[in-house]
Design a protein around this motif. Structure first.
Motif, PDB file in Angstrom:
ATOM      1  N   GLU A 277       0.829  -1.211   0.000  1.00  0.00           N
ATOM      2  CA  GLU A 277       0.000   0.000   0.000  1.00  0.00           C
ATOM      3  C   GLU A 277       0.860   1.256   0.000  1.00  0.00           C
ATOM      4  O   GLU A 277       0.505   2.277  -0.607  1.00  0.00           O
ATOM      5  CB  GLU A 277      -0.924  -0.025   1.215  1.00  0.00           C
ATOM      6  CG  GLU A 277      -1.989  -1.119   1.134  1.00  0.00           C
ATOM      7  CD  GLU A 277      -2.785  -1.251   2.424  1.00  0.00           C
ATOM      8  OE1 GLU A 277      -3.936  -1.745   2.357  1.00  0.00           O
ATOM      9  OE2 GLU A 277      -2.271  -0.871   3.500  1.00  0.00           O
TER      10      GLU A 277
ATOM     11  N   ARG B 251      -5.143   0.001  -5.588  1.00  0.00           N
ATOM     12  CA  ARG B 251      -4.610  -0.035  -4.212  1.00  0.00           C
ATOM     13  C   ARG B 251      -5.080  -1.290  -3.478  1.00  0.00           C
ATOM     14  O   ARG B 251      -4.300  -1.960  -2.795  1.00  0.00           O
ATOM     15  CB  ARG B 251      -5.034   1.214  -3.445  1.00  0.00           C
ATOM     16  CG  ARG B 251      -4.321   1.369  -2.095  1.00  0.00           C
ATOM     17  CD  ARG B 251      -4.737   2.664  -1.404  1.00  0.00           C
ATOM     18  NE  ARG B 251      -3.906   2.933  -0.248  1.00  0.00           N
ATOM     19  CZ  ARG B 251      -4.102   2.425   0.974  1.00  0.00           C
ATOM     20  NH1 ARG B 251      -5.109   1.566   1.175  1.00  0.00           N
ATOM     21  NH2 ARG B 251      -3.301   2.716   1.971  1.00  0.00           N
ATOM     22  N   GLU B 252      -6.353  -1.621  -3.633  1.00  0.00           N
ATOM     23  CA  GLU B 252      -6.856  -2.846  -3.007  1.00  0.00           C
ATOM     24  C   GLU B 252      -6.174  -4.068  -3.598  1.00  0.00           C
ATOM     25  O   GLU B 252      -5.829  -5.016  -2.868  1.00  0.00           O
ATOM     26  CB  GLU B 252      -8.366  -2.951  -3.196  1.00  0.00           C
ATOM     27  CG  GLU B 252      -8.968  -4.202  -2.546  1.00  0.00           C
ATOM     28  CD  GLU B 252     -10.469  -4.298  -2.751  1.00  0.00           C
ATOM     29  OE1 GLU B 252     -11.197  -4.284  -1.740  1.00  0.00           O
ATOM     30  OE2 GLU B 252     -10.904  -4.382  -3.917  1.00  0.00           O
TER      31      GLU B 252
ATOM     32  N   PRO C 261     -13.431  -8.295  -5.420  1.00  0.00           N
ATOM     33  CA  PRO C 261     -12.304  -9.108  -5.886  1.00  0.00           C
ATOM     34  C   PRO C 261     -12.811 -10.401  -6.522  1.00  0.00           C
ATOM     35  O   PRO C 261     -13.842 -10.946  -6.118  1.00  0.00           O
ATOM     36  CB  PRO C 261     -11.508  -9.383  -4.606  1.00  0.00           C
ATOM     37  CG  PRO C 261     -11.880  -8.279  -3.676  1.00  0.00           C
ATOM     38  CD  PRO C 261     -13.322  -7.966  -3.986  1.00  0.00           C
TER      39      PRO C 261
ATOM     40  N   SER D 119      -8.641   3.160  -6.808  1.00  0.00           N
ATOM     41  CA  SER D 119      -9.104   2.445  -5.619  1.00  0.00           C
ATOM     42  C   SER D 119      -8.968   0.937  -5.792  1.00  0.00           C
ATOM     43  O   SER D 119      -8.596   0.224  -4.850  1.00  0.00           O
ATOM     44  CB  SER D 119     -10.562   2.811  -5.323  1.00  0.00           C
ATOM     45  OG  SER D 119     -11.389   2.543  -6.461  1.00  0.00           O
TER      46      SER D 119
ATOM     47  N   GLU E 165     -16.056  -3.310  -7.190  1.00  0.00           N
ATOM     48  CA  GLU E 165     -16.032  -3.462  -5.739  1.00  0.00           C
ATOM     49  C   GLU E 165     -15.670  -4.864  -5.280  1.00  0.00           C
ATOM     50  O   GLU E 165     -15.336  -5.061  -4.113  1.00  0.00           O
ATOM     51  CB  GLU E 165     -17.418  -3.102  -5.155  1.00  0.00           C
ATOM     52  CG  GLU E 165     -17.834  -1.654  -5.363  1.00  0.00           C
ATOM     53  CD  GLU E 165     -18.321  -1.372  -6.775  1.00  0.00           C
ATOM     54  OE1 GLU E 165     -18.697  -2.341  -7.487  1.00  0.00           O
ATOM     55  OE2 GLU E 165     -18.288  -0.193  -7.180  1.00  0.00           O
TER      56      GLU E 165
ATOM     57  N   LYS F 117     -13.677  -8.981   1.972  1.00  0.00           N
ATOM     58  CA  LYS F 117     -14.794  -9.147   1.056  1.00  0.00           C
ATOM     59  C   LYS F 117     -14.845 -10.594   0.565  1.00  0.00           C
ATOM     60  O   LYS F 117     -13.807 -11.230   0.398  1.00  0.00           O
ATOM     61  CB  LYS F 117     -14.644  -8.228  -0.153  1.00  0.00           C
ATOM     62  CG  LYS F 117     -14.564  -6.751   0.174  1.00  0.00           C
ATOM     63  CD  LYS F 117     -14.302  -5.938  -1.098  1.00  0.00           C
ATOM     64  CE  LYS F 117     -14.208  -4.459  -0.813  1.00  0.00           C
ATOM     65  NZ  LYS F 117     -13.912  -3.682  -2.048  1.00  0.00           N
TER      66      LYS F 117
ATOM     67  N   ALA G  13      -2.782  -4.793  -2.141  1.00  0.00           N
ATOM     68  CA  ALA G  13      -2.890  -5.468  -0.845  1.00  0.00           C
ATOM     69  C   ALA G  13      -3.277  -6.936  -1.023  1.00  0.00           C
ATOM     70  O   ALA G  13      -2.707  -7.828  -0.379  1.00  0.00           O
ATOM     71  CB  ALA G  13      -3.914  -4.749   0.028  1.00  0.00           C
ATOM     72  N   VAL G  14      -4.229  -7.192  -1.896  1.00  0.00           N
ATOM     73  CA  VAL G  14      -4.679  -8.571  -2.141  1.00  0.00           C
ATOM     74  C   VAL G  14      -3.527  -9.437  -2.625  1.00  0.00           C
ATOM     75  O   VAL G  14      -3.314 -10.562  -2.139  1.00  0.00           O
ATOM     76  CB  VAL G  14      -5.838  -8.573  -3.153  1.00  0.00           C
ATOM     77  CG1 VAL G  14      -6.036  -9.975  -3.747  1.00  0.00           C
ATOM     78  CG2 VAL G  14      -7.128  -8.106  -2.498  1.00  0.00           C
TER      79      VAL G  14
ATOM     80  N   THR H 245      -7.505 -10.754   3.300  1.00  0.00           N
ATOM     81  CA  THR H 245      -6.907  -9.433   3.108  1.00  0.00           C
ATOM     82  C   THR H 245      -7.949  -8.341   2.920  1.00  0.00           C
ATOM     83  O   THR H 245      -7.872  -7.277   3.540  1.00  0.00           O
ATOM     84  CB  THR H 245      -5.976  -9.454   1.874  1.00  0.00           C
ATOM     85  OG1 THR H 245      -4.954 -10.422   2.070  1.00  0.00           O
ATOM     86  CG2 THR H 245      -5.343  -8.088   1.657  1.00  0.00           C
ATOM     87  N   SER H 246      -8.926  -8.604   2.062  1.00  0.00           N
ATOM     88  CA  SER H 246      -9.861  -7.546   1.665  1.00  0.00           C
ATOM     89  C   SER H 246     -11.072  -7.415   2.568  1.00  0.00           C
ATOM     90  O   SER H 246     -11.733  -6.365   2.579  1.00  0.00           O
ATOM     91  CB  SER H 246     -10.348  -7.813   0.233  1.00  0.00           C
ATOM     92  OG  SER H 246     -11.137  -8.994   0.182  1.00  0.00           O
TER      93      SER H 246
ATOM     94  N   HIS I 158      -7.388  -7.429 -11.951  1.00  0.00           N
ATOM     95  CA  HIS I 158      -7.337  -6.159 -11.235  1.00  0.00           C
ATOM     96  C   HIS I 158      -8.005  -5.022 -12.011  1.00  0.00           C
ATOM     97  O   HIS I 158      -7.867  -3.861 -11.642  1.00  0.00           O
ATOM     98  CB  HIS I 158      -5.884  -5.770 -10.949  1.00  0.00           C
ATOM     99  CG  HIS I 158      -5.075  -6.853 -10.313  1.00  0.00           C
ATOM    100  ND1 HIS I 158      -5.576  -7.660  -9.308  1.00  0.00           N
ATOM    101  CD2 HIS I 158      -3.800  -7.269 -10.536  1.00  0.00           C
ATOM    102  CE1 HIS I 158      -4.632  -8.523  -8.946  1.00  0.00           C
ATOM    103  NE2 HIS I 158      -3.565  -8.314  -9.670  1.00  0.00           N
TER     104      HIS I 158
END
Length: 488
Positions: A15, A445-446, A202, A442, A200, A395, A449-450, A392-393, A425
């Motif tokens: 990140e 960035r997610e 993954p 957005s 929104e 979600k 991290a994923v 991680t997320s 992605h």
């Protein structure tokens, strides 16, 4: 999967690469390369992207690299890379492509240009930023974060395939992988291409529908003939061709060639896509509710069924029509198909179908085929990946058994024999292949991290646990440890 400070440190480093502008700086440099593989004059740029941009980035991460000529007759070089830690740990094979479709510079909105990143709110515009430079840049940055967090170790080996001909149907990729099968032997394939199901959510997909391109030609005579003097007594090839097409696909888009229908949708596939929503992004086109196979959900029509589309249709001179019966008509068509379809005999099936319908003089020519692939949704690597991403997320990831479009997954699933996981992605409304292509900051960035979580978890005993439980995913012993030669 145990929560450790080190895992969180890897995610924070990924990140940080985004927040500091380092990721954007790398991406700006990569987007600036005009890697249009459809233009033969860009061949030197394709090689420069691999040798001057990607190879140094990989070498900084401990990879040995070599650029290789494409074994086909096109100037689309490839790069192979190896980061080897031990014979006793798993090996992950990954893939990316550095080429893009044509820039179509003049068609971009005022204020935008394809070879320079322009930021407008959450959108980063640039050619290839979604397909595939942004996606492989995310994976490399996340891998760098994990290597740093682990003090230079991953706990597994990584092999990488970088091509520059994906946008021209990956010529030579299968041949190269067949030749390099021993070098590319591994336990798991992970790569990123295509869109998530939505910005929104993954997503993981396990393969792709196949793609079969074919032409329908009706050539009845030499030259046109006056429509007043000969109309009504000379067969019109455009009318014959239109009838042929309507016998193959009806006016509601339903495929009518029984021999080209897929097998029944497996229950596991139907369950996996039950909660997939397609076309709900703000820029998505309106979905025609009555189009396609009846009694299927929208997701089932796109992800679990076969379709035939007419891509182009010509007869006469559409730009300057004259009052004459044209001598020839031609349609360029495409079938997208799922695993289990008898695609090998598609040309014969189409010809026989037209004969049975009483439609004569239609020549069917299959021009290219990409196979359909789909990893079993119950495969242990699938649940492992979904768990890592959710960890991680926060979600619940979407699981797509196969992408609706086509990626060269058959090369990795069949030629290399690897279980394949794709973690995209991008998002559906990214204008991929079109003017104004963009990625969402957005999502990027997610995704950093994923992927940091995925790369981390591979070294945390997950692979060993699966191997022990299933007895079939032991690290490959076939990989040679010889050093790679750097070749121009």
């Amino acid at each position: 999967m145990n929560e450790t400070g080190d895992r969180q440190a890897a995610i924070r480093l990924a990140e940080k690469a985004f927040d500091s502008g380092e990721f954007l700086h790398d991406l700006e440099r990569r987007v600036a390369y005009r890697t249009e593989s459809q233009d033969p004059e860009r061949a030197p740029t394709l090689l420069s992207y691999l040798s001057e941009e990607i190879a140094p980035a990989l070498q900084r991460l401990g990879f040995e690299t070599r650029c290789v000529r494409n074994p086909s007759d096109v100037e689309a070089p490839m790069l192979l890379a190896s980061r080897w830690e031990s014979d006793s740990v798993p090996t992950v094979v990954t893939y990316a492509h550095g080429d893009v479709v044509r820039g179509y510079d003049a068609q971009w909105r005022v204020g935008l240009e394809p070879w320079r990143i322009t930021i407008e709110g959450d959108r980063w515009y640039g050619r290839g930023i979604a397909d595939n430079k942004g996606q492989h840049s995310i994976n490399l940055a996340a891998l760098a974060a994990v290597i740093e967090a682990r003090n230079g170790k991953l706990g597994y080996n990584v092999k990488m395939i970088f091509e520059t001909g994906e946008e021209i149907d990956s010529p030579g990729l299968d041949a190269l992988c067949a030749t390099e099968r021993e070098f590319l032997a591994g336990d798991l394939f992970i790569a990123s291409d295509g869109p998530r199901v939505s910005a929104e959510r993954p997503t993981v997909f396990l393969g792709s529908r196949g793609e079969l391109n074919f032409e329908l030609t009706v050539a009845l005579r030499e030259g046109g003939h006056h429509s007043g003097n000969w109309g009504g007594i000379l067969r019109n090839p455009a009318t014959v061709l239109a009838s042929a097409i309507s016998s193959i696909v009806d006016n509601n888009g339903r495929l009518l060639v029984e021999a080209l229908l897929p097998p029944p949708i497996p229950a596991a596939v139907r369950d996996a896509i039950a909660d997939i929503r397609i076309g709900e992004d703000s820029n998505a086109p309106y979905i025609d509710p009555a189009w396609g196979e009846p009694n299927l959900t929208v997701a089932e029509r796109v992800l679990a069924w076969n379709t035939i589309e007419v891509l182009a249709f010509t007869a006469g001179n559409p730009e300057a029509p004259v009052g004459a019966i044209p001598p020839v008509a031609k349609a360029f068509c495409q079938m997208r198909f799922v695993v289990g379809t008898d695609w090998e005999d598609a040309g014969q099936h189409l010809t026989r179908h037209l004969e049975q319908c009483g439609i004569e003089d239609v020549q069917v020519t299959v021009t290219s085929v990409s196979k359909a692939t789909r990893l079993d949704v119950t495969h242990p690597w699938v649940s492992w990946a979904l768990t890592s991403i959710e960890h991680t997320s926060g979600k619940r990831p979407a699981l797509i058994p196969n992408l609706g479009g086509t990626v060269p997954n058959a090369v990795f699933a069949e030629t290399l024999g690897l279980p394949t996981l794709w973690i995209p992605h991008s998002y559906p409304a990214c204008s991929q292949h079109a003017p104004n292509e963009h990625m969402l900051a957005s999502v990027a960035r997610e995704a950093l991290a994923v992927m940091a979580g995925v790369w981390w978890d591979l070294g945390e005993g997950a692979a060993a646990s699966i191997a022990s439980a299933r007895g079939s995913f032991l690290p490959s012993q076939r990989l040679a440890t010889s050093r790679l030669r750097r070749e121009a």
